[in-house]
Design a protein around this motif. Structure first.
Motif, PDB file in Angstrom:
ATOM      1  N   ASP A 169       0.848  -1.189   0.000  1.00 55.44           N
ATOM      2  CA  ASP A 169       0.000   0.000   0.000  1.00 55.44           C
ATOM      3  C   ASP A 169       0.889   1.245   0.000  1.00 55.44           C
ATOM      4  N   PRO A 170       0.305   2.437  -0.241  1.00 54.19           N
ATOM      5  CA  PRO A 170       1.129   3.655  -0.355  1.00 54.19           C
ATOM      6  C   PRO A 170       2.026   3.933   0.842  1.00 54.19           C
ATOM      7  N   ALA A 171       1.519   3.702   2.054  1.00 51.77           N
ATOM      8  CA  ALA A 171       2.330   3.981   3.243  1.00 51.77           C
ATOM      9  C   ALA A 171       3.546   3.054   3.293  1.00 51.77           C
ATOM     10  N   LYS A 172       3.341   1.755   3.022  1.00 48.62           N
ATOM     11  CA  LYS A 172       4.449   0.801   3.026  1.00 48.62           C
ATOM     12  C   LYS A 172       5.409   1.080   1.870  1.00 48.62           C
ATOM     13  N   SER A 173       4.860   1.531   0.747  1.00 43.88           N
ATOM     14  CA  SER A 173       5.714   1.881  -0.397  1.00 43.88           C
ATOM     15  C   SER A 173       6.655   3.021  -0.030  1.00 43.88           C
ATOM     16  N   ASP A 174       6.125   4.018   0.677  1.00 43.64           N
ATOM     17  CA  ASP A 174       6.963   5.128   1.130  1.00 43.64           C
ATOM     18  C   ASP A 174       8.061   4.626   2.058  1.00 43.64           C
ATOM     19  N   GLU A 175       7.729   3.670   2.938  1.00 40.95           N
ATOM     20  CA  GLU A 175       8.719   3.115   3.860  1.00 40.95           C
ATOM     21  C   GLU A 175       9.843   2.408   3.099  1.00 40.95           C
ATOM     22  N   ILE A 176       9.479   1.633   2.077  1.00 39.91           N
ATOM     23  CA  ILE A 176      10.491   0.921   1.294  1.00 39.91           C
ATOM     24  C   ILE A 176      11.365   1.905   0.544  1.00 39.91           C
ATOM     25  N   MET A 177      10.763   2.957  -0.001  1.00 36.96           N
ATOM     26  CA  MET A 177      11.558   3.952  -0.710  1.00 36.96           C
ATOM     27  C   MET A 177      12.519   4.658   0.245  1.00 36.96           C
ATOM     28  N   ALA A 178      12.055   4.977   1.430  1.00 37.72           N
ATOM     29  CA  ALA A 178      12.931   5.597   2.424  1.00 37.72           C
ATOM     30  C   ALA A 178      14.075   4.660   2.792  1.00 37.72           C
ATOM     31  N   LEU A 179      13.780   3.366   2.871  1.00 42.03           N
ATOM     32  CA  LEU A 179      14.814   2.380   3.178  1.00 42.03           C
ATOM     33  C   LEU A 179      15.851   2.315   2.060  1.00 42.03           C
ATOM     34  N   LEU A 180      15.411   2.300   0.814  1.00 43.00           N
ATOM     35  CA  LEU A 180      16.355   2.276  -0.306  1.00 43.00           C
ATOM     36  C   LEU A 180      17.236   3.523  -0.306  1.00 43.00           C
ATOM     37  N   GLU A 181      16.652   4.662   0.013  1.00 46.58           N
ATOM     38  CA  GLU A 181      17.439   5.900   0.105  1.00 46.58           C
ATOM     39  C   GLU A 181      18.476   5.791   1.229  1.00 46.58           C
ATOM     40  N   LYS A 182      18.094   5.172   2.330  1.00 47.58           N
ATOM     41  CA  LYS A 182      19.015   4.981   3.456  1.00 47.58           C
ATOM     42  C   LYS A 182      20.172   4.076   3.055  1.00 47.58           C
ATOM     43  N   ILE A 183      19.878   2.993   2.336  1.00 45.67           N
ATOM     44  CA  ILE A 183      20.920   2.079   1.875  1.00 45.67           C
ATOM     45  C   ILE A 183      21.848   2.789   0.902  1.00 45.67           C
ATOM     46  N   ASN A 184      21.283   3.575   0.016  1.00 42.54           N
ATOM     47  CA  ASN A 184      22.081   4.355  -0.931  1.00 42.54           C
ATOM     48  C   ASN A 184      23.017   5.305  -0.196  1.00 42.54           C
ATOM     49  N   ARG A 185      22.503   5.909   0.856  1.00 48.57           N
ATOM     50  CA  ARG A 185      23.280   6.899   1.604  1.00 48.57           C
ATOM     51  C   ARG A 185      24.316   6.245   2.513  1.00 48.57           C
ATOM     52  N   GLU A 186      23.923   5.223   3.273  1.00 47.81           N
ATOM     53  CA  GLU A 186      24.803   4.655   4.295  1.00 47.81           C
ATOM     54  C   GLU A 186      25.749   3.585   3.759  1.00 47.81           C
ATOM     55  N   GLU A 187      25.297   2.815   2.753  1.00 42.95           N
ATOM     56  CA  GLU A 187      26.122   1.742   2.200  1.00 42.95           C
ATOM     57  C   GLU A 187      26.852   2.180   0.925  1.00 42.95           C
ATOM     58  N   GLY A 188      26.434   3.311   0.358  1.00 46.83           N
ATOM     59  CA  GLY A 188      27.041   3.776  -0.889  1.00 46.83           C
ATOM     60  C   GLY A 188      26.671   2.929  -2.092  1.00 46.83           C
TER      61      GLY A 188
END
Length: 237
Positions: A169-188
């Motif tokens: 659902d949209p709320a969970k989709s936002d959570e997954i996108m935020a997680l991918l952004e976090k991985i991009n930022r923290e793991e490079g």
């Protein structure tokens, strides 16, 4: 990091999937790949992970000419690539911890290193308390987090997320996108996200590459455009 030069792909059945594609994605970028069904998105993923080879042109990923790899070398190459799918593809009889650790066991990582890395990625995806749970005991969003943790466990240079929010659902989709952004930022990690979800694309602005009938029809920076679906093609506003 990723460079496609004059890449075309024609399958044995005569289907032309990609035409003369030129594309460069730099290390650490987070990029959307959008387009209607049949636009070439799936073929692009298959070229990047070594499942298919181009009919012409070159596909270079992390300095490797993927189309020239011997078949026996493809599994080793794929250690550079993590892939997350819409349907999770978790092992139902293994716990969360075991699902993630399995990705490291197959590359013969030491057991102590596996434990340390699995704890790290479980913390990264906010599943510290779910290590002993089975997939059937988790929500869809949690299962997708496990799939993402498994995909990044061996520190791939590139993460391909293939419609990772399609079942959410949209709320969970936002959570997954935020997680991918976090991985991009923290793991490079360089991230390519294939999606039909234009609400997500327009909300979480990133570089967006639009495919149509095997051609790149737009390559827009994160601030340049909103996207809509019009007459079977993706159009920027």
């Amino acid at each position: 990091m990723i460079e496609l030069t004059n890449v075309s792909k024609t399958y044995k059945n005569g289907v032309n999937a990609l035409y003369n594609v030129n594309l460069t994605i730099n290390q650490g970028e987070c990029v959307y790949i959008i387009g209607p069904t049949g636009s070439g998105k799936s073929t692009l993923i298959k070229l990047l992970d070594g499942e298919e080879i181009p009919s012409s042109g070159t596909v270079n990923v992390v300095g490797i000419n993927v189309g020239k790899l011997r078949h026996s070398k493809v599994p080793l190459y794929r250690r550079n690539i993590g892939v997350v799918f819409q349907d999770y593809r978790l092992l139902p009889k293994k716990t969360v911890f075991e699902n993630i650790s399995y990705a490291l066991e197959v590359i013969n990582m030491r057991k102590d290193a596996i434990r340390h890395r699995v704890r790290r990625v479980m913390n990264l995806v906010s599943l510290d308390d779910k290590g002993n749970s089975f997939p059937s005991e988790l929500s869809g969003g949690q299962q997708q987090r496990v799939a993402i943790a498994r995909a990044i466990a061996n520190r791939p240079k590139v993460l391909i997320a293939d419609e990772p929010t399609g079942n959410l659902d949209p709320a969970k989709s936002d959570e997954i996108m935020a997680l991918l952004e976090k991985i991009n930022r923290e793991e490079g990690t360089t991230i390519l996200m294939v999606t039909h979800d234009l609400t997500l694309v327009n909300k979480h602005r990133k570089r967006t590459i639009s495919l149509e009938n095997g051609h790149i029809v737009a390559d827009m920076e994160d601030h340049c455009a909103n996207y809509i679906f019009r007459r079977n093609c993706w159009t920027s506003l």
